[in-house]
Design a protein around this motif. Sequence first.
Motif, short mmCIF file in Angstrom:
data_model
loop_
_atom_site.label_atom_id
_atom_site.label_comp_id
_atom_site.label_asym_id
_atom_site.label_seq_id
_atom_site.Cartn_x
_atom_site.Cartn_y
_atom_site.Cartn_z
N ALA A 105 41.16 33.57 13.84
CA ALA A 105 41.93 32.42 14.35
C ALA A 105 42.85 31.85 13.28
O ALA A 105 43.98 31.44 13.57
CB ALA A 105 40.97 31.33 14.84
N LEU A 106 42.38 31.85 12.01
CA LEU A 106 43.20 31.31 10.93
C LEU A 106 44.46 32.15 10.73
O LEU A 106 45.56 31.60 10.56
CB LEU A 106 42.40 31.26 9.64
N ILE A 142 51.58 31.61 13.46
CA ILE A 142 52.37 30.89 14.46
C ILE A 142 53.04 29.66 13.85
O ILE A 142 54.24 29.43 14.04
CB ILE A 142 51.47 30.48 15.65
N ILE A 143 52.25 28.85 13.11
CA ILE A 143 52.81 27.66 12.48
C ILE A 143 53.88 28.03 11.48
O ILE A 143 54.93 27.38 11.37
CB ILE A 143 51.70 26.84 11.80
N ILE A 176 51.68 24.66 3.69
CA ILE A 176 51.93 23.68 4.75
C ILE A 176 51.28 24.14 6.05
O ILE A 176 50.66 23.36 6.78
CB ILE A 176 53.44 23.46 4.95
N SER A 177 51.39 25.44 6.33
CA SER A 177 50.77 26.00 7.53
C SER A 177 49.25 25.93 7.45
O SER A 177 48.58 25.54 8.42
CB SER A 177 51.21 27.45 7.71
N LEU A 178 48.70 26.28 6.28
CA LEU A 178 47.24 26.24 6.11
C LEU A 178 46.70 24.82 6.21
O LEU A 178 45.59 24.60 6.71
CB LEU A 178 46.86 26.85 4.76
N ALA A 229 41.75 22.98 12.37
CA ALA A 229 41.73 23.41 13.77
C ALA A 229 40.95 24.69 13.95
O ALA A 229 40.17 24.83 14.91
CB ALA A 229 43.16 23.58 14.28
N THR A 230 41.12 25.67 13.06
CA THR A 230 40.40 26.95 13.20
C THR A 230 38.92 26.79 12.88
O THR A 230 38.08 27.50 13.46
CB THR A 230 41.02 28.02 12.28
#
Length: 398
Positions: free
Chosen positions: A21-22, A28-29, A58-60, A66-67
């Motif tokens: 999921a991560l 995607i982000i 920033i994405s992480l 969430a993941t």
Amino acid sequence: MIPTRLTRTILWEILRFFVVALVVLTTIILLIAVARELIRKGLGPMAVLHLLPFAMPISLQHAVPATALFSVCCVYGRMAADGEVSTVKSSGISPLRLLQPAIVFAALLSPIAVYCSDMAVSWGKPGVKRVVLLSIEDIAYKVLEAQHSFTSDHGFSIHVREIKDRRMISPTVVIRGRGKEAFEVTASEGQLVMDEERQALVLKLVDSKVVRGRGFGGTLPGESTFEIPLGNALSEDDTASKSPSELPLRLISREKSRQREDTHAAIGKLAAFTGFALLQSRPETIGGPEAQGIHSSLASSRHRLTRLRTEPWRRWAEGFTCFFFVFVGAPLAILAKTSDYWTTFGMCFLPIILIYYPLFLFGLDQAKAGDLPPYGVWTGNVVLAGIGTILMTKVRRY
């Protein structure tokens, strides 16, 4: 105690869902963030490649909490739906024991999330700004070629008749300096050049005419050069002028001490000014422009000091959302008893988002304003901890 094999199985399932999921959510982000800058700013291919490393933390920062929630929801929702939780309880083991791997996983993950948050705000976002700024020359030419007009956030705008071989034909440049009077320059042609060393955008204009203020100006035949300063946006060492949200945690303590000294100096300056005004029997100057300037400087210094005090608490609160999301999501997934991953995740994620983020933003705004102590940013986490404790009690009676 639950068997070691069962603990390992649960932990492995959580890790498996988390990693997959991560990777997906981060990608995607990352694509959305890069695509947004690409569309908004018109970045070239090389600039996009330079942007990717800075966009990763920033994405992480957004993907990790969430993941983490998604992975525990999937695992415990399936276990409850398949009757595994009931089976464990019938063997004399409390269902709370099943939650131990998730709690340990979240506790170990949270400091990593704090590091990602720190990297995102102190290295990632400034890095993105830097890449965009260094590409301002290419961006300006692309926009001018397509729209014949370009307006920058750095206080200037350019209008041209057309672009030929990276030459601006009949450019009109309006420069609005901070605290200075705006002036307009027209020329027969010109070029834009980014000077990174001087941190300025250089305008090379031919046969230019300058108009400043209310019609004052003159004509400059031949080639003339104008510099548009870009401030300290390219400077990496000037911590004093940076926003507290752009400073790494390791530098905040030092900057806080420096800002505290500046605040004390401003208080001393105000006291000395007031004392001299009274000694000279000039009380009217206490409310004059000079005094107002000192008051404004003092207020600004105090506000920055408050933000510096709040920032570490914010970083740690953001990072530990992983723990509190899992603390609420894992027992809620068991109580939901559904094996459908997205249904379980939606049932857990939406209520958490609706509760946590408004409280977090409220606490952050109040702490920045000085109306709450710096640890007020943990308001959302504390509320989640309370909800999680209630859910844990229900799971124990499962």
